[in-house]
Scaffold this motif. Structure first.
Motif, mmCIF file in Angstrom:
data_model
loop_
_atom_site.group_PDB
_atom_site.id
_atom_site.type_symbol
_atom_site.label_atom_id
_atom_site.label_comp_id
_atom_site.label_asym_id
_atom_site.label_seq_id
_atom_site.Cartn_x
_atom_site.Cartn_y
_atom_site.Cartn_z
ATOM 1 N N SER A 201 0.830 -1.212 0.000
ATOM 2 C CA SER A 201 0.000 0.000 0.000
ATOM 3 C C SER A 201 0.862 1.258 0.000
ATOM 4 O O SER A 201 0.540 2.244 -0.674
ATOM 5 C CB SER A 201 -0.928 -0.007 1.218
ATOM 6 N N ASP A 202 1.952 1.247 0.762
ATOM 7 C CA ASP A 202 2.847 2.411 0.799
ATOM 8 C C ASP A 202 3.490 2.652 -0.560
ATOM 9 O O ASP A 202 3.697 3.808 -0.966
ATOM 10 C CB ASP A 202 3.934 2.208 1.860
ATOM 11 N N ASP A 204 2.113 2.046 -3.391
ATOM 12 C CA ASP A 204 1.088 2.679 -4.223
ATOM 13 C C ASP A 204 1.019 4.175 -3.967
ATOM 14 O O ASP A 204 0.846 4.976 -4.894
ATOM 15 C CB ASP A 204 -0.281 2.042 -3.945
ATOM 16 N N ASP A 263 -1.500 -1.640 -9.349
ATOM 17 C CA ASP A 263 -1.786 -1.694 -7.925
ATOM 18 C C ASP A 263 -0.894 -2.745 -7.272
ATOM 19 O O ASP A 263 -1.041 -3.942 -7.520
ATOM 20 C CB ASP A 263 -3.256 -2.040 -7.701
ATOM 21 N N ASN A 264 0.047 -2.306 -6.426
ATOM 22 C CA ASN A 264 1.030 -3.224 -5.848
ATOM 23 C C ASN A 264 0.414 -4.264 -4.925
ATOM 24 O O ASN A 264 1.031 -5.301 -4.674
ATOM 25 C CB ASN A 264 2.105 -2.434 -5.093
ATOM 26 N N ARG A 265 -0.773 -4.006 -4.407
ATOM 27 C CA ARG A 265 -1.425 -5.009 -3.566
ATOM 28 C C ARG A 265 -1.752 -6.268 -4.357
ATOM 29 O O ARG A 265 -1.849 -7.361 -3.792
ATOM 30 C CB ARG A 265 -2.694 -4.421 -2.942
#
Length: 323
Positions: A201-202, A204, A263-265
């Motif tokens: 999340s960070d 992103d 989206d890295n998640r």
């Protein structure tokens, strides 16, 4: 994501079946079910195929994750652990540990992590302090990679014992890999993966730019350092038992980004699954292309990765590589 997980399982099954002796699925399942220690098929599976499949899958997952993290931290689509020298730093440190402390349990994995971390931090400091452009940063990474590779070659010349197996290590591959080597690197792999997913999340938020991310309350410097730490854990651990595999961290994050988005998640777990499948399939190809002679898997990856890197360079010149 379900399809990617299924693809990884299928690649693992293919890796268990294929090799100098192809094992039909029925015989494979029968040998595992009966567990007869005198069964030749069971011995092949337990002592050759399973360690090799685990090593290939874990190395692919780790290097793909490391590549996605490095691209996010450096904001550079052409960055990857092998291109900017992170893999070479891990390899040099691992070989140095083999010279200074031969046979020391776990020393190779620790040294590979420290070598990868030192190289990644050096490249990051160059990017931030020297204000290098993205293309210049890649050229600086290639120079660092060349110097570290030269250091590894010097070690093989100065220490004859290190030279044994050094060629296989430099090319990368899983022929003869032992479960003990994978087990000693497991702690670093698990720690790096958990840290990477924790930072998703960070990362992103970081994509918005330093000023915007800081305005939203993100500690930019800490996030980047932790991401580099995670990438070093992953790349260093993978190199310690797989050798210097190239281009996994470049190709796979791009393929995952095309399929999943930025989206890295979702991108990070997708890259890990695709990386494991990619390396396993390349390893199977290396066994079958010139059977019964086995081609080092690193050669197969370089044949695939070289043209892809040139493709990225050409599109970067036209301004079409993502920022």
């Amino acid at each position: 994501m379900t399809l990617l997980a299924a693809a990884l399982c299928a690649a693992a099954l293919l890796s268990l079946r294929c090799g100098s002796q192809n094992i039909p699925l029925g015989e494979l399942l029968k040998a595992l079910r009966q567990g007869d220690p005198d069964d030749a098929v069971l011995r092949i599976v337990l002592y050759v195929r399973i360690p090799r499949t685990l090593a290939g899958g874990l190395a692919g997952c780790a290097l793909a994750l490391a590549g996605a993290l490095i691209q996010a931290v450096l904001n550079n689509a052409m960055a990857s652990p092998n291109i900017i020298g992170v893999n070479a730093g891990a390899g040099f440190a691992a070989m140095l540990a083999g010279v200074l402390a031969p046979g020391a349990a776990g020393m190779m994995s620790l040294a590979a992590f420290l070598g990868a971390l030192g190289t990644a931090l050096f490249i990051y400091i160059l990017a931030v302090k020297a204000g290098l452009s993205r293309t210049t940063l890649i050229l600086a990474g290639i120079a660092v990679n060349s110097m570290l590779t030269a250091g590894s070659n010097a070690l093989t010349l100065l220490d004859p014992d290190t030279a044994i197996g050094a060629t296989a290590f430099m090319l990368g591959g899983f022929n003869g890999v032992a479960l003990s080597s994978v087990r000693s690197a497991g702690v670093y792999l698990a720690a790096g993966a958990l840290l990477a997913f924790f930072l998703a999340s960070d990362l992103d938020v970081l994509r918005l730019g330093e000023e915007s991310a800081a305005g939203l309350g993100l500690h930019v410097g800490r996030t980047r350092f932790l991401a580099i730490l995670a990438a070093a854990l992953l790349a260093g651990a993978a190199v310690s038992f797989s050798g210097l595999l190239g281009f996994v961290g470049l190709l796979v994050p791009h393929m995952a980004r095309r399929l999943i988005g930025g989206d890295n998640r979702w991108l990070l777990p997708a890259a890990a699954l695709m990386g494991g499948s990619f390396v396993l399939l390349c390893d199977v190809a290396s066994r079958l292309l010139f059977a019964p002679f086995e081609l080092p898997v690193g050669i197969v990856m370089s044949l695939l990765g070289g043209p892809f890197f040139l493709y990225l360079l050409l599109h970067h010149k036209r301004g079409r590589v993502y920022d």
